[in-house]
Enzyme design. Structure first.
Site, PDB file in Angstrom:
ATOM      1  N   TYR A   1      -1.886  -0.661  10.575  1.00  4.31           N
ATOM      2  CA  TYR A   1      -1.858  -1.066   9.160  1.00  4.31           C
ATOM      3  C   TYR A   1      -0.607  -0.522   8.472  1.00  4.31           C
ATOM      4  CZ  TYR A   1      -3.527  -1.293   4.254  1.00  4.31           C
ATOM      5  OH  TYR A   1      -3.670  -1.538   2.918  1.00  4.31           O
TER       6      TYR A   1
ATOM      7  N   SER B   1       0.878  -1.181   0.000  1.00  4.31           N
ATOM      8  CA  SER B   1       0.000   0.000   0.000  1.00  4.31           C
ATOM      9  C   SER B   1       0.907   1.220   0.000  1.00  4.31           C
ATOM     10  CB  SER B   1      -0.845  -0.015   1.279  1.00  4.31           C
ATOM     11  OG  SER B   1      -1.467   1.235   1.495  1.00  4.31           O
TER      12      SER B   1
HETATM   13  P1  NDP Z   1     -10.909  -6.862   0.068  1.00  2.03           P
HETATM   14  O1  NDP Z   1     -11.478  -6.829   1.447  1.00  2.03           O
HETATM   15  O2  NDP Z   1     -11.837  -6.837  -1.085  1.00  2.03           O
HETATM   16  O3  NDP Z   1      -9.977  -8.136  -0.074  1.00  2.03           O
HETATM   17  C1  NDP Z   1      -9.300  -8.703   0.981  1.00  2.03           C
HETATM   18  C2  NDP Z   1      -9.302 -10.192   0.747  1.00  2.03           C
HETATM   19  O4  NDP Z   1      -8.481 -10.810   1.724  1.00  2.03           O
HETATM   20  C3  NDP Z   1     -10.700 -10.800   0.841  1.00  2.03           C
HETATM   21  O5  NDP Z   1     -10.954 -11.555  -0.323  1.00  2.03           O
HETATM   22  C4  NDP Z   1     -10.616 -11.677   2.081  1.00  2.03           C
HETATM   23  O6  NDP Z   1     -11.391 -12.855   1.910  1.00  2.03           O
HETATM   24  C5  NDP Z   1      -9.125 -11.981   2.164  1.00  2.03           C
HETATM   25  N1  NDP Z   1      -8.714 -12.255   3.532  1.00  2.03           N
HETATM   26  C6  NDP Z   1      -8.909 -11.475   4.619  1.00  2.03           C
HETATM   27  N2  NDP Z   1      -8.441 -12.093   5.704  1.00  2.03           N
HETATM   28  C7  NDP Z   1      -7.940 -13.298   5.300  1.00  2.03           C
HETATM   29  C8  NDP Z   1      -7.335 -14.392   5.947  1.00  2.03           C
HETATM   30  N3  NDP Z   1      -7.117 -14.402   7.277  1.00  2.03           N
HETATM   31  N4  NDP Z   1      -6.959 -15.455   5.211  1.00  2.03           N
HETATM   32  C9  NDP Z   1      -7.162 -15.473   3.875  1.00  2.03           C
HETATM   33  N5  NDP Z   1      -7.732 -14.470   3.199  1.00  2.03           N
HETATM   34  C10 NDP Z   1      -8.114 -13.394   3.909  1.00  2.03           C
HETATM   35  O7  NDP Z   1      -9.859  -5.669  -0.004  1.00  2.03           O
HETATM   36  P2  NDP Z   1      -8.989  -5.056  -1.182  1.00  2.03           P
HETATM   37  O8  NDP Z   1      -9.157  -5.773  -2.444  1.00  2.03           O
HETATM   38  O9  NDP Z   1      -9.251  -3.617  -1.126  1.00  2.03           O
HETATM   39  O10 NDP Z   1      -7.529  -5.280  -0.594  1.00  2.03           O
HETATM   40  C11 NDP Z   1      -6.622  -6.244  -1.103  1.00  2.03           C
HETATM   41  C12 NDP Z   1      -5.219  -5.848  -0.655  1.00  2.03           C
HETATM   42  O11 NDP Z   1      -4.900  -4.569  -1.193  1.00  2.03           O
HETATM   43  C13 NDP Z   1      -5.025  -5.753   0.848  1.00  2.03           C
HETATM   44  O12 NDP Z   1      -3.773  -6.284   1.205  1.00  2.03           O
HETATM   45  C14 NDP Z   1      -5.071  -4.252   1.097  1.00  2.03           C
HETATM   46  O13 NDP Z   1      -4.335  -3.904   2.246  1.00  2.03           O
HETATM   47  C15 NDP Z   1      -4.416  -3.734  -0.168  1.00  2.03           C
HETATM   48  N6  NDP Z   1      -4.739  -2.338  -0.500  1.00  2.03           N
HETATM   49  C16 NDP Z   1      -6.036  -1.942  -0.744  1.00  2.03           C
HETATM   50  C17 NDP Z   1      -6.313  -0.618  -1.069  1.00  2.03           C
HETATM   51  C18 NDP Z   1      -7.701  -0.122  -1.352  1.00  2.03           C
HETATM   52  O14 NDP Z   1      -7.896   1.094  -1.525  1.00  2.03           O
HETATM   53  N7  NDP Z   1      -8.704  -0.990  -1.441  1.00  2.03           N
HETATM   54  C19 NDP Z   1      -5.221   0.366  -1.167  1.00  2.03           C
HETATM   55  C20 NDP Z   1      -3.913  -0.169  -0.903  1.00  2.03           C
HETATM   56  C21 NDP Z   1      -3.698  -1.466  -0.595  1.00  2.03           C
HETATM   57  P3  NDP Z   1     -12.071 -13.587   3.184  1.00  2.03           P
HETATM   58  O15 NDP Z   1     -12.691 -12.516   4.001  1.00  2.03           O
HETATM   59  O16 NDP Z   1     -13.047 -14.549   2.578  1.00  2.03           O
HETATM   60  O17 NDP Z   1     -10.960 -14.297   3.878  1.00  2.03           O
END
Ligand code: NDP
Length: 254
Positions: A151, A138
């Site tokens: 975070y 990020s």
């Molecule tokens: P989402 O919440 O859509 O995606 C996060 C995913 O991680 C979900 O599919 C979730 O699935 C999975 N996840 C969460 N916890 C676990 C776990 N313990 N084990 C396995 N899977 C897990 O968020 P984003 O797409 O926005 O984020 C994706 C990445 O991008 C993250 O690392 C975030 O920090 C990063 N990011 C996002 C930004 C944004 O603006 N959206 C900006 C910068 C970085 P489930 O709950 O089914 O496990």
């Protein structure tokens, strides 16, 4: 030469948001895919739209769950050529209200999850002298933001791991990079905008500015822009790019 038509990529967090966009991109590039996340339903919904893609329930914070998921992934699709660590979450709280359990929880998911999944592929990549590891960090890995101290600290840790591991592996065709997005146009951000509107009575456009103000381009970034960066890092032509924090942020970090 890496030929994506025969390659296997594992994407954590592949069932939603940025991870789902990366899945669509890499499937288009010809990869066989394994999508990991805790909830099977959203993973399966993404997998159903893509060729040669399987959905495997996995909690990346649990080493046993990770070991079982990667065993299943290899059974189905063979050795892992590319690992995209995308699972993560960014709970918000002022530091003085952040308790230790919440702090640890953020590190468990955003840092330990990357550790466990990377450990699950590293011996195989080293023995094959080939691989791509891409950590979705990020801009919070590159600068600070108020109210997301845990975070931001966790994503800085991911970047430290990325840089050090890249050096350890520099004698091989294994690259390790971090992609650092700014605010992305995902369901979570759209919900946050709706919340701001509901709580403050501000207009949609005004609430949107909360997330676009830090981006010099003044917009939310699309998930497929992050996915395209991942695709490029996976290519053979990107083999000299390692240990980098690639900011996909409209110039917010430079
Ligand atoms: P989402 O919440 O859509 O995606 C996060 C995913 O991680 C979900 O599919 C979730 O699935 C999975 N996840 C969460 N916890 C676990 C776990 N313990 N084990 C396995 N899977 C897990 O968020 P984003 O797409 O926005 O984020 C994706 C990445 O991008 C993250 O690392 C975030 O920090 C990063 N990011 C996002 C930004 C944004 O603006 N959206 C900006 C910068 C970085 P489930 O709950 O089914 O496990």
């Amino acid at each position: 030469m890496r030929n994506s038509a025969t390659l296997h990529a594992v994407i954590t967090g592949g069932g939603s948001g940025i991870g789902a966009a990366i899945a669509a991109q890499l499937a288009g590039d010809g990869y066989r895919l394994t999508l990991l996340g805790r909830r099977l339903e959203p993973l399966q919904a993404v997998a159903d739209q893509l060729p040669e893609t399987i959905a495997v329930s996995c909690d990346v914070t649990d080493p046993e769950s990770v070991a079982a998921a990667f065993a299943l992934a290899r059974d189905q699709h063979g050795a892992v050529d590319a690992l995209v660590n995308c699972a993560g979450a960014a709970p918000t709280a002022p530091f003085h209200k952040l308790d230790y359990a919440a702090w640890r929880g953020v590190f468990n998911l955003n840092v330990d999850g990357v550790f466990h999944c990377t450990q699950a592929v590293i011996d195989e990549m080293r023995s094959r002298n080939s691989g791509r590891i891409i950590n979705i960090a990020s801009t919070a890995a590159q600068r600070g933001y108020a109210y997301v101290s845990a975070y931001s600290a966790a994503k800085h840790a991911v970047l430290g791991l990325t840089r050090s591991l890249a050096l350890e592996l520099a004698g091989s065709d294994i690259t390790v990079n971090a992609v650092c997005p700014g605010y992305i146009d995902t369901a979570i951000i759209r919900e946050a905008i709706d919340n701001i509107v509901a709580k403050t009575g501000r207009s949609d456009a005004d609430a949107l500015k909360t997330f676009t103000a830090t981006n010099p381009q003044g917009r939310l970034i699309q998930p497929d822009e992050v996915a395209a960066t991942v695709s490029w890092l996976c290519r053979s032509a990107a083999r000299s790019v390692t240990g980098q924090a690639i900011s996909v942020s409209g110039g917010e970090v430079m």
